[in-house]
Design a protein around this motif. Structure first.
Motif, PDB file in Angstrom:
ATOM      1  N   LEU A 178     -10.566  -6.898   4.690  1.00 41.33           N
ATOM      2  CA  LEU A 178     -11.962  -6.568   5.002  1.00 41.33           C
ATOM      3  C   LEU A 178     -12.542  -5.644   3.933  1.00 41.33           C
ATOM      4  O   LEU A 178     -13.702  -5.769   3.555  1.00 41.33           O
ATOM      5  N   SER A 179     -11.711  -4.745   3.421  1.00 45.09           N
ATOM      6  CA  SER A 179     -12.247  -3.783   2.455  1.00 45.09           C
ATOM      7  C   SER A 179     -12.407  -4.372   1.050  1.00 45.09           C
ATOM      8  O   SER A 179     -13.188  -3.840   0.268  1.00 45.09           O
ATOM      9  N   VAL A 180     -11.695  -5.450   0.713  1.00 41.97           N
ATOM     10  CA  VAL A 180     -11.894  -6.035  -0.635  1.00 41.97           C
ATOM     11  C   VAL A 180     -13.014  -7.070  -0.644  1.00 41.97           C
ATOM     12  O   VAL A 180     -13.479  -7.481  -1.714  1.00 41.97           O
TER      13      VAL A 180
ATOM     14  N   GLY B  58     -18.316  -5.776  10.768  1.00 40.62           N
ATOM     15  CA  GLY B  58     -18.183  -7.230  10.655  1.00 40.62           C
ATOM     16  C   GLY B  58     -18.734  -7.965  11.855  1.00 40.62           C
ATOM     17  O   GLY B  58     -18.867  -7.397  12.945  1.00 40.62           O
ATOM     18  N   ARG B  59     -19.079  -9.231  11.634  1.00 43.50           N
ATOM     19  CA  ARG B  59     -19.510 -10.112  12.723  1.00 43.50           C
ATOM     20  C   ARG B  59     -18.401 -11.135  12.969  1.00 43.50           C
ATOM     21  O   ARG B  59     -18.012 -11.852  12.039  1.00 43.50           O
ATOM     22  N   VAL B  60     -17.898 -11.182  14.182  1.00 46.09           N
ATOM     23  CA  VAL B  60     -16.763 -12.052  14.504  1.00 46.09           C
ATOM     24  C   VAL B  60     -17.241 -13.271  15.281  1.00 46.09           C
ATOM     25  O   VAL B  60     -17.955 -13.140  16.280  1.00 46.09           O
TER      26      VAL B  60
ATOM     27  N   ILE C 242     -14.668 -13.787  10.316  1.00 52.23           N
ATOM     28  CA  ILE C 242     -15.140 -12.406  10.290  1.00 52.23           C
ATOM     29  C   ILE C 242     -15.981 -12.207   9.035  1.00 52.23           C
ATOM     30  O   ILE C 242     -15.452 -12.250   7.917  1.00 52.23           O
ATOM     31  N   GLU C 243     -17.267 -12.030   9.215  1.00 50.96           N
ATOM     32  CA  GLU C 243     -18.176 -11.796   8.073  1.00 50.96           C
ATOM     33  C   GLU C 243     -18.323 -10.297   7.853  1.00 50.96           C
ATOM     34  O   GLU C 243     -18.608  -9.558   8.808  1.00 50.96           O
ATOM     35  N   ARG C 244     -18.124  -9.849   6.635  1.00 50.48           N
ATOM     36  CA  ARG C 244     -18.293  -8.424   6.367  1.00 50.48           C
ATOM     37  C   ARG C 244     -19.779  -8.077   6.325  1.00 50.48           C
ATOM     38  O   ARG C 244     -20.540  -8.667   5.544  1.00 50.48           O
TER      39      ARG C 244
END
Ligand SMILES: C[S@@+](CC[C@H](N)C(=O)[O-])C[C@H]1O[C@@H](n2cnc3c(N)ncnc32)[C@H](O)[C@@H]1O
Length: 184
Positions: free
Chosen positions: A127-129, A165-167, A180-182
């Protein structure tokens, strides 16, 4: 007949990947997803793939060579829990997609499965990259021995993402797919 979850994952990623993008395959296995990513990003983009089994990396490499896409992929014999430290510094915050396909290697040793602790570490780093708007595709299998702990851990991780994020969730009688969209 319901559309396979793998096809739903590929559709979602196809819609947001462009030639020249960067992507990560966190569980290379036999290389089907690695090949998919490379085909979407070629000729200018790059994929970095992780797996802990040499047999998986060999199978994936052969698949990529056969498709003429091996130059677009770097395969690492390394656990995805070390994802962050193994990506080039300029990849951090610029990755468009990270794919996870948990469980065991099809056709391989079914005792060698992904595990809750390393999976959560990898998801956190994935998620962080990601760039803002980038996507994690996460396929989770509930059926094999040892899967229950990992499924519960993944659900707990998804529940605490909050505004980062949007799951989106797609279920089936077997595996489940989470996209999962950041956001931030
Ligand atoms: C279901 S398979 C992946 C299938 C693959 N996506 C494909 O398209 O063929 C799961 C893979 O995760 C790998 N794996 C298990 N633990 C891992 C870890 N800590 N880091 C990276 N890969 C791991 C296994 O070796 C196995 O090849």
């Amino acid at each position: 007949m319901a559309r396979p979850l793998t096809a739903i994952a590929h559709d979602a990623l196809s819609g947001m990947l462009d030639c020249g993008d960067r992507a990560v395959d966190a569980t290379v296995g036999n290389g089907h997803d690695t090949l998919f990513l490379a085909s979407r990003l070629a000729p200018d983009g790059q994929v970095i793939g992780f797996d802990i089994q040499q047999a998986a990396l060999n199978a994936a490499n052969a698949r990529l060579i056969a498709a003429g896409l091996d130059a677009n992929v770097t395969l690492l014999s390394c656990g995805h829990e070390r994802l962050g430290e193994n990506l080039p510094p300029d990849w951090h915050g610029s990755v468009s997609a990270v794919m996870f396909n948990l469980g065991y290697l099809p056709g391989g040793d079914k005792r060698l499965i992904t595990h809750a602790d390393t999976t959560l570490a990898a998801l956190q780093q994935a998620l962080s990259v990601l760039r803002i708007g980038g996507l994690i595709s996460l396929m989770v299998y509930p059926g094999h021995p040892g899967a229950g702990t990992e499924v519960q851990a993944v659900l707990g991780w998804l529940a605490q993402i909050g505004r980062r994020g949007r799951v989106t969730h797609h279920s089936s009688p077997g595996p489940a797919l989470y996209l999962i969209e950041r956001l931030a």
